[in-house]
Design an enzyme around this catalytic site. Structure first.
Site, PDB file in Angstrom:
ATOM      1  N   ASP A   1       0.812  -1.172  -0.133  1.00 20.47           N
ATOM      2  CA  ASP A   1      -0.109   0.012  -0.020  1.00 20.47           C
ATOM      3  C   ASP A   1       0.969   1.226  -0.107  1.00 20.47           C
ATOM      4  O   ASP A   1       2.075   0.981   0.020  1.00 20.47           O
ATOM      5  CB  ASP A   1      -0.843  -0.038   1.171  1.00 20.47           C
TER       6      ASP A   1
ATOM      7  N   ASP B   1       1.459   4.663   2.580  1.00 19.53           N
ATOM      8  CA  ASP B   1       1.194   5.446   3.715  1.00 19.53           C
ATOM      9  C   ASP B   1       1.484   6.786   3.606  1.00 19.53           C
ATOM     10  O   ASP B   1       2.524   7.192   3.225  1.00 19.53           O
ATOM     11  CB  ASP B   1       1.720   4.652   4.821  1.00 19.53           C
TER      12      ASP B   1
ATOM     13  N   ASP C   1      -3.100   4.358   2.720  1.00 22.76           N
ATOM     14  CA  ASP C   1      -3.649   4.878   4.031  1.00 22.76           C
ATOM     15  C   ASP C   1      -3.472   6.198   4.386  1.00 22.76           C
ATOM     16  O   ASP C   1      -2.093   6.599   4.065  1.00 22.76           O
ATOM     17  CB  ASP C   1      -2.689   3.789   5.050  1.00 22.76           C
TER      18      ASP C   1
HETATM   19  P1  GTP Z   1       4.088  -2.808   3.039  1.00 16.27           P
HETATM   20  O1  GTP Z   1       3.018  -1.626   3.030  1.00 16.27           O
HETATM   21  O2  GTP Z   1       3.680  -4.014   2.974  1.00 16.27           O
HETATM   22  O3  GTP Z   1       5.168  -2.181   1.848  1.00 16.27           O
HETATM   23  O4  GTP Z   1       4.792  -2.254   4.401  1.00 16.27           O
HETATM   24  P2  GTP Z   1       4.721  -1.276   5.323  1.00 16.27           P
HETATM   25  O5  GTP Z   1       5.936  -1.170   6.526  1.00 16.27           O
HETATM   26  O6  GTP Z   1       4.225   0.123   4.920  1.00 16.27           O
HETATM   27  O7  GTP Z   1       3.381  -1.822   6.265  1.00 16.27           O
HETATM   28  P3  GTP Z   1       2.167  -1.347   6.646  1.00 16.27           P
HETATM   29  O8  GTP Z   1       1.555  -0.171   5.515  1.00 16.27           O
HETATM   30  O9  GTP Z   1       1.010  -2.291   6.988  1.00 16.27           O
HETATM   31  O10 GTP Z   1       2.470  -0.384   7.908  1.00 16.27           O
HETATM   32  C1  GTP Z   1       3.279   0.766   8.038  1.00 16.27           C
HETATM   33  C2  GTP Z   1       3.350   1.265   9.475  1.00 16.27           C
HETATM   34  O11 GTP Z   1       1.988   1.639   9.870  1.00 16.27           O
HETATM   35  C3  GTP Z   1       4.053   0.220  10.212  1.00 16.27           C
HETATM   36  O12 GTP Z   1       4.979   0.617  11.085  1.00 16.27           O
HETATM   37  C4  GTP Z   1       2.709  -0.143  11.099  1.00 16.27           C
HETATM   38  O13 GTP Z   1       3.090  -0.743  12.497  1.00 16.27           O
HETATM   39  C5  GTP Z   1       1.922   0.968  11.089  1.00 16.27           C
HETATM   40  N1  GTP Z   1       0.544   0.803  11.413  1.00 16.27           N
HETATM   41  C6  GTP Z   1      -0.287   0.095  10.502  1.00 16.27           C
HETATM   42  N2  GTP Z   1      -1.539  -0.098  11.157  1.00 16.27           N
HETATM   43  C7  GTP Z   1      -1.398   0.664  12.228  1.00 16.27           C
HETATM   44  C8  GTP Z   1      -2.448   0.988  13.320  1.00 16.27           C
HETATM   45  O14 GTP Z   1      -3.607   0.611  13.300  1.00 16.27           O
HETATM   46  N3  GTP Z   1      -1.927   2.093  14.188  1.00 16.27           N
HETATM   47  C9  GTP Z   1      -0.871   2.233  14.178  1.00 16.27           C
HETATM   48  N4  GTP Z   1      -0.430   3.346  15.239  1.00 16.27           N
HETATM   49  N5  GTP Z   1       0.293   2.125  13.519  1.00 16.27           N
HETATM   50  C10 GTP Z   1       0.008   1.094  12.562  1.00 16.27           C
HETATM   51 MN    MN Z   2       2.802   0.500   3.779  1.00 17.55          MN
HETATM   52 MN    MN Z   3      -0.550   0.622   5.695  1.00 20.02          MN
END
Ligand code: GTP
Ligand code: MN
Ligand code: MN
Length: 404
Positions: free
Chosen positions: A204, A206, A328
């Protein structure tokens, strides 16, 4: 017989947040194997085992060279008997039977396929599997009730299971920036998650959004979402309130805090590369698709519409000029920005280890909103990630070295 003098010995601190873990992984075979076992444990609701495998994998990711002999692992932290057995099997036989049989198991395959649907977690997938549902076709035949997220997830299954590229993330960054600046000039957008850590692909994209003047960010998320929606950029969105404020909402807390929306899980409709850059092209895509969307919604009550969806899944139209991408969005007040930035940059294990370090080693509680010092009974302020690491007594680790 291995000549001990030739064995490279490694030394690694025990918390992942004490280590520099780049994307340059010298032990991919081993870490892939341990990650698969971690994933299987997590999907089977065995979080403890999952974390153990994640920690073991993270130790190997931090090593400066490939592991070639078990003797090199002596003294390394987080390597339990089970992980060591898997590593030994792979070093000796090139593969681990446990990993291979997990990979091939019907249950694991079904859990992967079903949790590959956005909005479907391990509990839902497990319930479906117990009802005899192992794949998307069976799910659609079953008449199982899907919530709005799951319906969107199923509809865009193939797109959402295809990795997002850095170029796509950059294109979405431009859109989000335009949306945010249009509804609140001066507001700032930062790319977080894996792309901030330097990854070239992700599941995704972020973003963290803030405004340099405290309070100006209140009510920002609904406005951004409305702008994106009216421009035809959103295929799905669900905005949720800031849970931190919810917890703190008690007697004497102004209820206006309840209006602070913080997080939006969305699916973007991103024009394909050839179509991007020219706004007219985006609008053309939008117009064309609204014709299709209209047709589809008219048949929504009709059983026929399901066969349309099925056709979409097995036979995606090659001529489509856009693709679905998970995005996100998080809005943070500037006073919490450093904590939110640190908390949303990841990796997930790095975050988990930071909180464990804070709690176990420093008697502090770290969240994406604040850092509380239990000994001093007060919150510790920070305007940058560097300051948070300093409060925690940790050496600063930049995002590109948080790939634990
Ligand atoms: P990919 O998207 O798979 O490339 O990896 P990513 O590291 O970007 O993972 P992800 O998008 O799932 O999450 C990004 C960060 O957001 C991570 O550090 C998670 O711990 C954090 N995160 C995800 N969901 C939540 C949540 O509900 N609350 C909080 N506080 N942090 C979150
Ligand atoms: Mn991500
Ligand atoms: Mn995410």
């Amino acid at each position: 017989q291995i000549n001990e003098a030739e064995v490279v010995l490694f030394s690694v601190p025990s918390y992942a947040c004490q280590r520099r873990t780049t994307l340059d992984n010298h032990n991919v075979t081993l870490t892939d194997a341990l990650s698969l076992l971690a994933e299987n444990a997590e999907l089977s609701d065995e979080d403890g085992r999952g974390v153990a495998f994640r920690r073991a994998a993270a130790v190997l990711k931090a090593l400066p060279a490939p592991v070639t002999a078990m003797s090199q692992l002596t003294g390394l932290p987080c390597l339990g008997d089970h992980s060591l057995r898997v590593i030994k099997d792979i070093l000796e036989n090139e593969a681990s039977d446990e990993v291979e049989s997990t990979k091939q198991s019907d249950r694991f395959k079904a859990l992967k396929v079903l949790t590959g649907i956005f909005g479907v977690g391990s509990k839902t997938a497990d319930r479906w599997i117990r009802d005899g549902i192992h794949n998307l076709h069976q799910l659609q035949e079953s008449g199982a009730t899907l919530n709005r997220a799951q319906q969107a997830g199923l509809e865009h299954y193939d797109d959402l299971n295809q990795q997002v590229t850095k170029a796509e993330a950059d294109a979405i960054t431009e859109i989000v920036q335009e949306a945010v600046v249009s509804v609140l000039p001066g507001a700032q957008v930062v790319l977080t998650g894996g792309f901030r850590r330097g990854k070239q692909t992700g599941h995704d994209v972020d973003f963290l959004i803030t405004h340099p003047e405290e309070g100006r960010e209140v009510g920002l998320m609904p406005k951004v979402v409305f702008w994106l929606e009216s421009q035809g950029f959103l295929l799905y969105q669900k905005t949720t309130r800031n849970s931190y404020l919810e917890v703190k909402d008690g007697p004497g807390r102004p209820s206006s805090n309840m209006d602070r929306f913080e997080r939006c899980l969305s699916i973007f409709k991103l024009a394909k590369k050839e179509e991007r850059g020219i706004k007219v092209a985006v609008n053309t895509v939008k117009t064309r698709d609204s014709v299709r969307d209209h047709t589809q919604s008219e048949t929504d009550q009709n059983p026929q519409s399901h066969s349309y969806e099925r056709h979409e899944l097995t036979n995606p139209p090659a001529h489509r000029r856009w693709r679905a991408v998970r995005v996100d969005l998080v809005v943070s007040p500037i006073s919490q920005f450093a904590f939110a930035l640190l908390g949303w940059t990841g990796s997930k294990l790095f975050e988990r280890e930071l909180r464990r370090w804070a709690g176990h080693e420093k008697a502090m509680s770290l969240s994406s909103h604040a850092l509380y010092d239990n000994k001093q009974s007060r919150y510790l302020r920070a305007a940058s990630e560097e300051e948070i690491f300093a409060h925690l007594g940790l050496e600063y680790i930049p995002p590109s070295e948080r790939n634990a």
